[in-house]
Design a protein around this motif. Sequence first.
Motif, short mmCIF file in Angstrom:
data_model
loop_
_atom_site.label_atom_id
_atom_site.label_comp_id
_atom_site.label_asym_id
_atom_site.label_seq_id
_atom_site.Cartn_x
_atom_site.Cartn_y
_atom_site.Cartn_z
N SER A 111 0.82 -1.21 0.00
CA SER A 111 0.00 0.00 0.00
C SER A 111 0.86 1.26 0.00
N ALA A 112 2.16 1.11 0.25
CA ALA A 112 3.04 2.30 0.25
C ALA A 112 3.75 2.43 -1.09
N ASP A 113 4.38 3.56 -1.28
CA ASP A 113 5.05 3.85 -2.55
C ASP A 113 6.22 2.89 -2.78
N PRO A 114 6.12 2.00 -3.77
CA PRO A 114 7.21 1.03 -3.96
C PRO A 114 8.49 1.67 -4.50
N ALA A 115 8.37 2.89 -5.02
CA ALA A 115 9.56 3.54 -5.57
C ALA A 115 10.41 4.15 -4.45
N ASN A 126 7.73 8.00 15.81
CA ASN A 126 6.69 8.72 15.07
C ASN A 126 6.53 8.10 13.68
N ALA A 127 5.29 8.13 13.18
CA ALA A 127 5.03 7.54 11.87
C ALA A 127 5.75 8.32 10.78
N ILE A 128 6.30 7.58 9.81
CA ILE A 128 6.98 8.20 8.68
C ILE A 128 6.00 8.20 7.50
N ASP A 129 5.98 9.29 6.75
CA ASP A 129 5.12 9.32 5.57
C ASP A 129 5.75 8.44 4.49
N GLN A 130 5.09 7.33 4.17
CA GLN A 130 5.67 6.39 3.21
C GLN A 130 5.13 6.58 1.82
N GLY A 131 4.30 7.60 1.62
CA GLY A 131 3.67 7.77 0.32
C GLY A 131 2.62 6.69 0.11
N HIS A 132 2.05 6.65 -1.09
CA HIS A 132 1.03 5.65 -1.37
C HIS A 132 1.34 4.94 -2.66
N LEU A 174 10.33 -8.42 -1.88
CA LEU A 174 9.31 -8.47 -0.83
C LEU A 174 9.78 -7.75 0.42
N THR A 175 10.93 -8.15 0.95
CA THR A 175 11.39 -7.53 2.19
C THR A 175 11.88 -6.10 1.95
N GLY A 176 12.34 -5.83 0.73
CA GLY A 176 12.77 -4.46 0.41
C GLY A 176 11.59 -3.55 0.12
N GLN A 177 10.37 -4.11 0.09
CA GLN A 177 9.13 -3.35 -0.11
C GLN A 177 9.11 -2.57 -1.42
N THR A 178 9.68 -3.16 -2.47
CA THR A 178 9.68 -2.49 -3.78
C THR A 178 8.71 -3.16 -4.75
N PHE A 179 7.79 -3.97 -4.23
CA PHE A 179 6.92 -4.78 -5.10
C PHE A 179 5.54 -4.13 -5.21
N ASP A 180 4.74 -4.60 -6.20
CA ASP A 180 3.31 -4.30 -6.23
C ASP A 180 2.57 -5.36 -5.43
N ALA A 181 2.69 -6.60 -5.94
CA ALA A 181 2.02 -7.73 -5.30
C ALA A 181 2.93 -8.94 -5.40
N VAL A 182 3.05 -9.69 -4.30
CA VAL A 182 3.91 -10.88 -4.28
C VAL A 182 3.10 -12.04 -3.72
N MET A 183 3.17 -13.18 -4.40
CA MET A 183 2.49 -14.38 -3.92
C MET A 183 3.51 -15.35 -3.36
#
Lengths: 302, 561, 358
Positions: free
Chosen positions: B281-285, B296-302, B441-450
């Motif tokens: 749900s966050a910005d993969p870029a 404090n929460a960091i703005d992760q983009g969308h 997946l762990t680097g959070q650069t994906f759209d969707a991972v199965m």
Amino acid sequence: MAATTSNVLQLQDPNRRSRTLWQRAISRLRRDRLTLLAMGVLLALMLLSYGSPLVNRYVLGVDPLLPDTPNRLLPFGAPGHLLGTDDLGRDHLARLLSGGQVSLSISIFSALAILGIGLVVGLVMGFSPGVVDDIFNWLITTLDSLPSLYLLIAVSALLQPSPQALILIIAVTSWTGAARLVRGETIARRELDYVLAARTLGASRWRIMFVHILPNLLSILAISLTVGIGGVILAESALSFLNLGVQPPTPTWGNMLIDSRIYYRTAPHLILMPGLLISITVLCLFVLGDGLRDAFDPRTED
Amino acid sequence: MLVTGAVAQDQPGPGEGGPIILSNLGSDIATLNPILAQDGSSQAVINRLYPTLIGADVETFNYAPGAPGSLATSWSISEDGLTYTFTLRDDWAWSDGTPITSADVKYGFDAVASGETNTALTYILDDVAAVEAPDPQTVVLTLHAPSCAALTNIGPLPVVPAHQYAELFPTFAAMNEAELTAVGNVSAGAWTFGNVRPGEQVTLLADQSYPDATAGQVTPEGWIFKNVADQTISYEQFLAGQFTWDGAPEGREDEMRALAAQGYQVHEYPAASLRFIALNSADPANPQDGLDESGNAIDQGHHPILGDVRVRQALMYALNFAELNEGALGGEGVQLASHVLPSSWAFDPELAVYPFDLAMANQLLDEAGFVDDDSDPATPRIATEDALYAEPGTPLAITLSTNSGNEASEAIGVLLTSQWGAAGIDLNYQAIDFNVLVEQLTGQTFDAVMLFWGFGFPDDPNGATVNFSPVNDVVAAGFNVTSYNNPEWTALMDQANTVPGCDEAQRIELLQQAFAILREDVPWIWLNTSNVVVAAQPNVQGWDPRGQLVGWNESSWIIPR
Amino acid sequence: MARYIVRRMLQAIPTFFGITILAYLLMSLTPGGPLAALYFANPRLSPQDREAIGLRLGVNDPAPIQYLRWLIGDDWMRWDSDGDGAADKSFLIPLDVNEDGAPEPPGERYGVLRGDFGRSFFNNRPVLEVLTERLPATLELSVSSFILGTAGGVLVGVLAALNKGRWFDSLSRVLAVVFDSIPGFWLGLILLLVFSVGLGWLPLGDRCRTTLDPSCPPIWQRINYMILPVFVLSVSSVAVLSRYVRASMLEIISHDFIRTARAKGLSERRVWFFHALRNGMITLATFIGPAITGLLGGAVITETVFNYQGVGLTIVQAFGQRDYPIVMAVTIYAALATILGYLISDVLYGIVDPRIRY
């Protein structure tokens, strides 16, 4: 002396000799029934494969990519599915045809790319003795000494395997044999009388390369291309076996063969057909290669 | 005359039965050190060589004192829920004769807590602050804060022969560099270490000093874990009688069930794992942690497309599970409404799965500002001005990645491409190299991972690994890879974990509220769990699987030679 | 001849560097590095832990440094000059890589050139030990397939040429092309299904019987385990080689020197064996080099289908785990085998073709 004369004469019409070579080859091929049969089978397979978008749409009336799970794993001769269906209910025949299109394209383009690289490198090496030849020789020995499998694994992990990437991968890892072949032939012909004569007459290196050497290499290249396409079809199935081939949903004969292996007991036709098609295609290509070799061989008696 | 069955034969004495032979389809074992083990193959061997502090009862599947192979005969929890005191048995020794004591438990914890080892067990430290060994038969654990899931985080505490380890490793860090077979030769269990031939097999030998053998003796001569490179061959070898028992390959469950007619002993249980699709749900870029150093929460983009919950819900409505199950899962799949498996005590049977409702999916996508501009079903929807995070004109296209080589996942990818395509979502499905997938997946650069999610046993929904709070949203180092952040969920889960007295009814109520929130927010698609079908050879006696505990009494099996 | 061999060995040196550089480069370019492969089960590993593990494995440095460390070690990159146990001098790499204020420990690697192949990233075992365990399986398969393949190929080719146009010639030519056209995995699976599952004549894969004793009995006691994999590996060599041998035999027969030999009154058999066969061997010599590489490459699929655990499977698994030291060691092994194959082929040329002088 007579031979030299005829070669000098030939300079005025540089293509004459090769044309007669081709004419002789064609007339020989016409009489070689086995080779003609192989050509016929290949032609039919290629027509069906490359026509698969039309055949699937208008003749079979199915979409090879569209799943239809209620009709999964149907056997041969099921109504509407001549060769049955696969695990997702897709028409097996339609998939074989469009898989053939992908497999054949990969193989043809890879073989052409291999030949292209091999031709350029081989000609350059043949005509530039010394440092250039040494450097390319070193590169070729190095690439040949690396296990091709390792190269394939590494490059496939680097590039995500799509048909285009696969062509690149196969071409980059397999051009050395063609280069060796072209280099050897070039060096052998470089010193032949008619080339020497052309050189004395002041023809440029490029002119010699393209006008006098290349046409004479064509027959060898045609043979090598035919056999090469067969080799790549086999290599594609081997890559699929190692999970490095084209990934679904794009069908290829290789991945259809590998992905259906868990159904070898419940639906053996799924593993039978792609394997048969691979074998038949490669077989025909090899037979054609042998036929071409005989046809082009000047020593073969008519 | 034919001898019918093995009944007519004499019962074999200790170590006189044929060896148990199992197929290892995974990789080689990486280590024999329970502190460092993190792969399934190593764990399978280690479980047979080392005792645990606590174990699960084979009937209730809950932690219970005196479970076979475990040390604690009883435990008590202090009033404030912060101190756990375990009493250990005194009838068990390591294979070199040294008694097993509380020092062995403390050593394992200290190694994990030292931060010097490459252990995967650091989640234990989320709950456990310290381990003391006041006397050889007493272990005292102190928690950071009361936690109802504490036992599930204490269960994996490694117990190792401290006397051997302390002598071998001058520092905890030294064990990272140890030889594969440096440890393991001092063990406590039904087996002792025999031999390892990486790439070929691991063998263990019967240890008659094991006090928990159900038949009073360890009957098989040994235990062999044999590598097989290809699953098709492995299954054929099982059919040829080479493996004592084996599981059905995914998609071939019915074939194995049918073996019952030939006398094979077939058993089924619900898998302790599920197949998920993580939706970023966050910005993969620009992947970011959930919280900064001061909390404090960091703005992760969308994520331009998946950042909108309506799109994620539309994916659920457009998903036809019946078709997936039939086409890809061989009918063995079980659809899930949350990540809690039906076998869990916290499972909510009332929580409904998303129905297959294409009209609803289309409506949600329209509302989310993704419209079908040309009424051509072959082209994806396009973002309009109304889209929350996508630039107008962006096509509704996402990439779903999975690891290559899993045929069921590949079939699901193909089916989803057509199912979601029907709703105007252009799914680019790709099967890629496993390591590359994990990095995405762990680097959070994906759209969707199965991929798959494996649960501990016994499991608690408040366990440390199932924590989708911002604390766990750390790039390259956290389980909350989708950057899910809903304070309501986090608060409910925290409450459920700290219910006074850990009253189960009260916890269930809070947990099920949390599951319902997760269902609405769809940070993950909990796609399916499956039935697992296993079978033993017809001639194996004493095979008595309980749920997923197939080999709990393997030391008493009688395998004809 | 000896001088020639020495010269060829010297020529192999730049090839060796080329191979190792290329292999290391490809590996380090591959996404999903060793840390992702080793710790996928543990996403809670903190960035600091990752850094520390990377430091221990030596994969944090730039690829050229990693390559140098692998090649000639790192005891000269960071060392302890005053004997207090802590590193205080460094070359090419910083003393304190992770910038935590304390210098990293001195380098302890010697590099492959000094005989240190390192340890597996995956299970810490010495690489040479892993390789020597895997080699026997690969050698027994590839050597026997090689011998059978070349012997069979020459035999079939010569017999086909002798019987040109008769049924043996036609049959062998057809079979040669047919067996060369079948995908290896498919052929292996079909053979297993027929001979092991269906008929029960041969074992279902494996190298020997599974027992508590992990070592396999001597090779002559488990020939039955080798029949199918050796057949699959050698059948395409027989196919290819027999076609070449047949063609070159037929070509040579038409040459003048054979006619001369016949004219001199030599018996048919002598003509064949002392002239034609020797020239046919040149074909064989050309074939040997590539055949060795081909066996190593093709072995992976055969090893997988028949569960015959050799170096082919090792390199596939090691690459999957990004186990650099193992991958590099197998690469070197394969490269050496290939270089040796080409050397043997060149020497054979010299022996069978008197026109070639070194």
